[in-house]
Design an enzyme around this catalytic site. Sequence first.
Site, PDB file in Angstrom:
ATOM      1  N   ASN A   1       0.794  -1.228   0.000  1.00 34.60           N
ATOM      2  CA  ASN A   1       0.000   0.000   0.000  1.00 34.60           C
ATOM      3  C   ASN A   1       0.826   1.278   0.000  1.00 34.60           C
ATOM      4  O   ASN A   1       0.289   2.365   0.230  1.00 34.60           O
ATOM      5  CB  ASN A   1      -0.945   0.014   1.206  1.00 34.60           C
TER       6      ASN A   1
ATOM      7  N   ILE B   1       0.994   6.897   0.300  1.00 39.46           N
ATOM      8  CA  ILE B   1       0.334   5.872   1.104  1.00 39.46           C
ATOM      9  C   ILE B   1      -1.124   5.752   0.692  1.00 39.46           C
ATOM     10  O   ILE B   1      -1.837   6.757   0.621  1.00 39.46           O
ATOM     11  CB  ILE B   1       0.410   6.223   2.605  1.00 39.46           C
ATOM     12  N   CYS B   2      -1.563   4.541   0.429  1.00 40.46           N
ATOM     13  CA  CYS B   2      -2.967   4.292   0.129  1.00 40.46           C
ATOM     14  C   CYS B   2      -3.664   3.909   1.432  1.00 40.46           C
ATOM     15  O   CYS B   2      -3.555   2.776   1.904  1.00 40.46           O
ATOM     16  CB  CYS B   2      -3.105   3.179  -0.903  1.00 40.46           C
ATOM     17  N   LEU B   3      -4.356   4.870   2.025  1.00 36.62           N
ATOM     18  CA  LEU B   3      -5.024   4.669   3.306  1.00 36.62           C
ATOM     19  C   LEU B   3      -6.273   5.530   3.311  1.00 36.62           C
ATOM     20  O   LEU B   3      -6.197   6.743   3.075  1.00 36.62           O
ATOM     21  CB  LEU B   3      -4.081   5.055   4.450  1.00 36.62           C
TER      22      LEU B   3
ATOM     23  N   CYS C   1      -6.251   4.246  -5.514  1.00 37.86           N
ATOM     24  CA  CYS C   1      -4.952   3.790  -4.993  1.00 37.86           C
ATOM     25  C   CYS C   1      -4.384   2.727  -5.910  1.00 37.86           C
ATOM     26  O   CYS C   1      -4.512   1.528  -5.660  1.00 37.86           O
ATOM     27  CB  CYS C   1      -5.111   3.250  -3.569  1.00 37.86           C
TER      28      CYS C   1
END
Length: 212
Positions: free
Chosen positions: A84, A91-93, A188
């Site tokens: 991620n 950051i993929c969050l 993402c």
Amino acid sequence: FFFALLAMAFMARMKKELQLLEDPPHGIAAWLRNDSDLTILDAQIEGIEEPYKNGTFRLEINLSQKYPFEPPNVRFITPIYHPNIDDAGRICLDLLKMPPKGEWKPSLNLTTVLTSIQQLMGEPNCNDPLMHDITEEYLSNREQFMARAKASVQEHARVASTKRGIDDAVKPSTTIDSTQAPLDEQRCETSNVYTATSKSSSSMFKRRKVDT
């Protein structure tokens, strides 16, 4: 007048945030890069779970004057091999994205964000990957993923933790490009993927492009 009120609210909020960061959760630290600028912070997260355990990762936090009504822009400076997190440190969050695509809300704070990133390190979200080949490896060949992630930690993140003043080993001599678009309004995903090279190489991973 509106912008003056917004600036005052930002300053009051940051005062509270910095007080919270004086006593952060275990393995997390953040501080102003410059005491005269409330919009840029340096942070670090210590890995608490394998394969990142005992690694120290530096991050950069950028805040707009609209914070906390907009989420912070957080990037890894220390390279990390993770489903991620991409090679630019993005950051993929969900917590870092505005609704309806994300879950950011003004009641959250920087301590919560850093804690969530620390948790994401140990618990990748394979339903919303950013590095698709690493995600596939994580799902299909966990042993190989763990070995490569540990090797990346050993190469990039094996430094002593510091709260004020980053050790020379983690100063960004090759910093990420701050002009790269944030992910908060994007899906993402990325077309940049990694392939393993010889472990004896000074850089364990090389990037290749895939057709989209």
